[in-house]
Design a protein around this motif. Sequence first.
Motif, mmCIF file in Angstrom:
data_model
loop_
_atom_site.group_PDB
_atom_site.id
_atom_site.type_symbol
_atom_site.label_atom_id
_atom_site.label_comp_id
_atom_site.label_asym_id
_atom_site.label_seq_id
_atom_site.Cartn_x
_atom_site.Cartn_y
_atom_site.Cartn_z
ATOM 1 N N LEU A 118 0.821 -1.211 0.000
ATOM 2 C CA LEU A 118 0.000 0.000 0.000
ATOM 3 C C LEU A 118 0.857 1.265 0.000
ATOM 4 O O LEU A 118 0.572 2.224 -0.724
ATOM 5 N N ALA A 119 1.906 1.258 0.800
ATOM 6 C CA ALA A 119 2.760 2.442 0.939
ATOM 7 C C ALA A 119 3.421 2.847 -0.385
ATOM 8 O O ALA A 119 3.780 4.014 -0.572
ATOM 9 N N ARG A 120 3.547 1.895 -1.293
ATOM 10 C CA ARG A 120 4.165 2.202 -2.601
ATOM 11 C C ARG A 120 3.169 2.867 -3.557
ATOM 12 O O ARG A 120 3.555 3.291 -4.650
ATOM 13 N N ASN A 121 1.906 2.939 -3.155
ATOM 14 C CA ASN A 121 0.857 3.504 -4.009
ATOM 15 C C ASN A 121 0.391 4.839 -3.432
ATOM 16 O O ASN A 121 -0.386 4.877 -2.478
ATOM 17 N N HIS A 122 0.888 5.915 -4.009
ATOM 18 C CA HIS A 122 0.658 7.241 -3.452
ATOM 19 C C HIS A 122 -0.799 7.666 -3.600
ATOM 20 O O HIS A 122 -1.391 7.524 -4.666
ATOM 21 N N GLY A 123 -1.373 8.141 -2.504
ATOM 22 C CA GLY A 123 -2.764 8.588 -2.520
ATOM 23 C C GLY A 123 -3.774 7.483 -2.251
ATOM 24 O O GLY A 123 -4.936 7.755 -1.976
ATOM 25 N N LEU A 124 -3.335 6.225 -2.346
ATOM 26 C CA LEU A 124 -4.215 5.086 -2.073
ATOM 27 C C LEU A 124 -4.230 4.844 -0.565
ATOM 28 O O LEU A 124 -3.166 4.793 0.060
ATOM 29 N N ILE A 125 -5.432 4.750 0.026
ATOM 30 C CA ILE A 125 -5.520 4.533 1.467
ATOM 31 C C ILE A 125 -6.160 3.174 1.758
ATOM 32 O O ILE A 125 -6.860 2.620 0.921
ATOM 33 N N ALA A 126 -5.920 2.672 2.953
ATOM 34 C CA ALA A 126 -6.405 1.343 3.316
ATOM 35 C C ALA A 126 -7.892 1.343 3.626
ATOM 36 O O ALA A 126 -8.446 2.328 4.105
ATOM 37 N N SER A 127 -8.534 0.222 3.329
ATOM 38 C CA SER A 127 -9.835 -0.114 3.903
ATOM 39 C C SER A 127 -9.751 -1.593 4.258
ATOM 40 O O SER A 127 -10.297 -2.444 3.577
ATOM 41 N N PHE A 128 -8.998 -1.869 5.318
ATOM 42 C CA PHE A 128 -8.674 -3.240 5.687
ATOM 43 C C PHE A 128 -9.689 -3.794 6.680
ATOM 44 O O PHE A 128 -10.182 -3.079 7.540
ATOM 45 N N SER A 129 -9.950 -5.091 6.564
ATOM 46 C CA SER A 129 -10.864 -5.783 7.476
ATOM 47 C C SER A 129 -10.077 -6.794 8.303
ATOM 48 O O SER A 129 -9.753 -6.544 9.462
ATOM 49 N N ARG A 130 -9.742 -7.918 7.679
ATOM 50 C CA ARG A 130 -9.014 -8.962 8.408
ATOM 51 C C ARG A 130 -7.679 -8.446 8.914
ATOM 52 O O ARG A 130 -7.261 -8.735 10.041
ATOM 53 N N ALA A 131 -6.982 -7.654 8.105
ATOM 54 C CA ALA A 131 -5.663 -7.137 8.502
ATOM 55 C C ALA A 131 -5.767 -6.164 9.678
ATOM 56 O O ALA A 131 -4.813 -5.976 10.426
ATOM 57 N N LEU A 132 -6.943 -5.546 9.842
ATOM 58 C CA LEU A 132 -7.147 -4.633 10.975
ATOM 59 C C LEU A 132 -7.331 -5.402 12.274
ATOM 60 O O LEU A 132 -6.823 -5.020 13.329
ATOM 61 N N ALA A 133 -8.080 -6.509 12.200
ATOM 62 C CA ALA A 133 -8.404 -7.276 13.409
ATOM 63 C C ALA A 133 -7.362 -8.357 13.722
ATOM 64 O O ALA A 133 -7.484 -9.052 14.742
ATOM 65 N N GLU A 134 -6.344 -8.475 12.889
ATOM 66 C CA GLU A 134 -5.321 -9.521 13.048
ATOM 67 C C GLU A 134 -4.711 -9.481 14.451
ATOM 68 O O GLU A 134 -4.200 -8.453 14.887
ATOM 69 N N GLY A 135 -4.806 -10.623 15.165
ATOM 70 C CA GLY A 135 -4.166 -10.735 16.480
ATOM 71 C C GLY A 135 -5.031 -10.331 17.658
ATOM 72 O O GLY A 135 -4.668 -10.590 18.805
ATOM 73 N N LEU A 136 -6.179 -9.684 17.415
ATOM 74 C CA LEU A 136 -7.059 -9.277 18.521
ATOM 75 C C LEU A 136 -7.876 -10.464 19.010
ATOM 76 O O LEU A 136 -8.434 -11.201 18.204
ATOM 77 N N THR A 137 -7.950 -10.648 20.331
ATOM 78 C CA THR A 137 -8.752 -11.756 20.868
ATOM 79 C C THR A 137 -9.576 -11.313 22.073
ATOM 80 O O THR A 137 -9.224 -10.357 22.772
ATOM 81 N N ALA A 138 -10.652 -12.052 22.300
ATOM 82 C CA ALA A 138 -11.539 -11.789 23.435
ATOM 83 C C ALA A 138 -10.821 -12.020 24.758
ATOM 84 O O ALA A 138 -11.182 -11.433 25.778
ATOM 85 N N GLN A 139 -9.799 -12.869 24.734
ATOM 86 C CA GLN A 139 -9.104 -13.246 25.966
ATOM 87 C C GLN A 139 -8.102 -12.179 26.437
ATOM 88 O O GLN A 139 -7.642 -12.216 27.570
ATOM 89 N N GLN A 140 -7.760 -11.235 25.559
ATOM 90 C CA GLN A 140 -6.784 -10.215 25.942
ATOM 91 C C GLN A 140 -7.372 -9.248 26.971
ATOM 92 O O GLN A 140 -8.570 -8.933 26.927
ATOM 93 N N SER A 141 -6.528 -8.770 27.870
ATOM 94 C CA SER A 141 -6.953 -7.689 28.767
ATOM 95 C C SER A 141 -7.158 -6.435 27.923
ATOM 96 O O SER A 141 -6.656 -6.342 26.796
ATOM 97 N N ASP A 142 -7.893 -5.456 28.466
ATOM 98 C CA ASP A 142 -8.114 -4.211 27.716
ATOM 99 C C ASP A 142 -6.786 -3.548 27.360
ATOM 100 O O ASP A 142 -6.627 -3.006 26.272
ATOM 101 N N GLU A 143 -5.838 -3.624 28.279
ATOM 102 C CA GLU A 143 -4.532 -3.013 28.029
ATOM 103 C C GLU A 143 -3.826 -3.687 26.853
ATOM 104 O O GLU A 143 -3.310 -3.018 25.952
ATOM 105 N N GLU A 144 -3.836 -5.017 26.859
ATOM 106 C CA GLU A 144 -3.198 -5.774 25.762
ATOM 107 C C GLU A 144 -3.914 -5.502 24.435
ATOM 108 O O GLU A 144 -3.284 -5.278 23.407
ATOM 109 N N PHE A 145 -5.242 -5.555 24.493
ATOM 110 C CA PHE A 145 -6.072 -5.345 23.309
ATOM 111 C C PHE A 145 -5.809 -3.961 22.708
ATOM 112 O O PHE A 145 -5.553 -3.818 21.509
#
Length: 295
Positions: free
Chosen positions: A251-278
């Motif tokens: 994405l960074a190589r494409n000037h003016g193009l911005i992200a609209s990510f779904s899976r890549a945004l939530a990657e690594g987030l889990t219900a088990q994490q504390s609020d601080e970790e999350f």
Amino acid sequence: MNQEQLKRIRSGKGFIAALDQSGGSTPKALLQYGVTEDKYSGDEEMYVRVHEMRTRIIQSPAFSSESILGAILFENTMDRKIDGLYTADYLWEKKGIVPFLKIDQGLAALDGGVQVMKPIPGLDELLARANKRHIFGTKMRSVIKEANPEGIRKVVEQQFEVGKQIIAAGLVPIIEPEVDINSTDKEESERLLKAEIVKQLELLPSDALIMLKLSIPTVDDFYRDLMDDPHIIRVVALSGGYEREDANTRLARNHGLIASFSRALAEGLTAQQSDEEFNQLLSGTVQSIYEASIT
């Protein structure tokens, strides 16, 4: 149309968060979040759990207008509340983030190297509800798997045909003809796609406004000239199955193009994490996507 929201989407620095997994993809999204199918029973419980996940993301201090311009919801989320406000109102009034709505009902079977959208029954009624809920724009997805000129023409024509219905309702359509990142002729598909988009742009009324959501192109800056078209408010990119780091680099190589990510945004987030970790993990994710989006 909210002119303040229009200005923010058109010229703001940041990206669009895609929080719009629906029916078929919701169990998968919950599983990635660490909520297994034995933790809920039936659709209603499933949607409650997914709304809890989305609420946690939206209420996180990391999810702020400093980095995020807009958020795409799906119908069930639009009709639910966060702290007593409908989700779209919460996003705009409490966070300064512009709300969008996913409106497609999924993909038809593969035909001619592409998957057009299934029919969208009751679309006018849905658009009327979206207006009532203070939604700014909509999103709808088709998929291109092969460089088939006729198939790609059908995808783009359908997208713009529905797009005109959305414009007539006073909303801004995000037109999303995704090119499969695993396609063996992805670059040729993108060339055909761009030519069809240009054709359809020329047929739009002079005051019509749209957005495009496209796969990150094989050739850097391939869609740069589309950003100058007076009909196009913004061109955004989907992550399309790339891991977040890879998606950000491309994405960074494409000037003016911005992200609209779904899976890549939530990657690594889990219900088990504390609020601080999350919040810490989400903060790092948001910052990395933001930096890739402002090049």
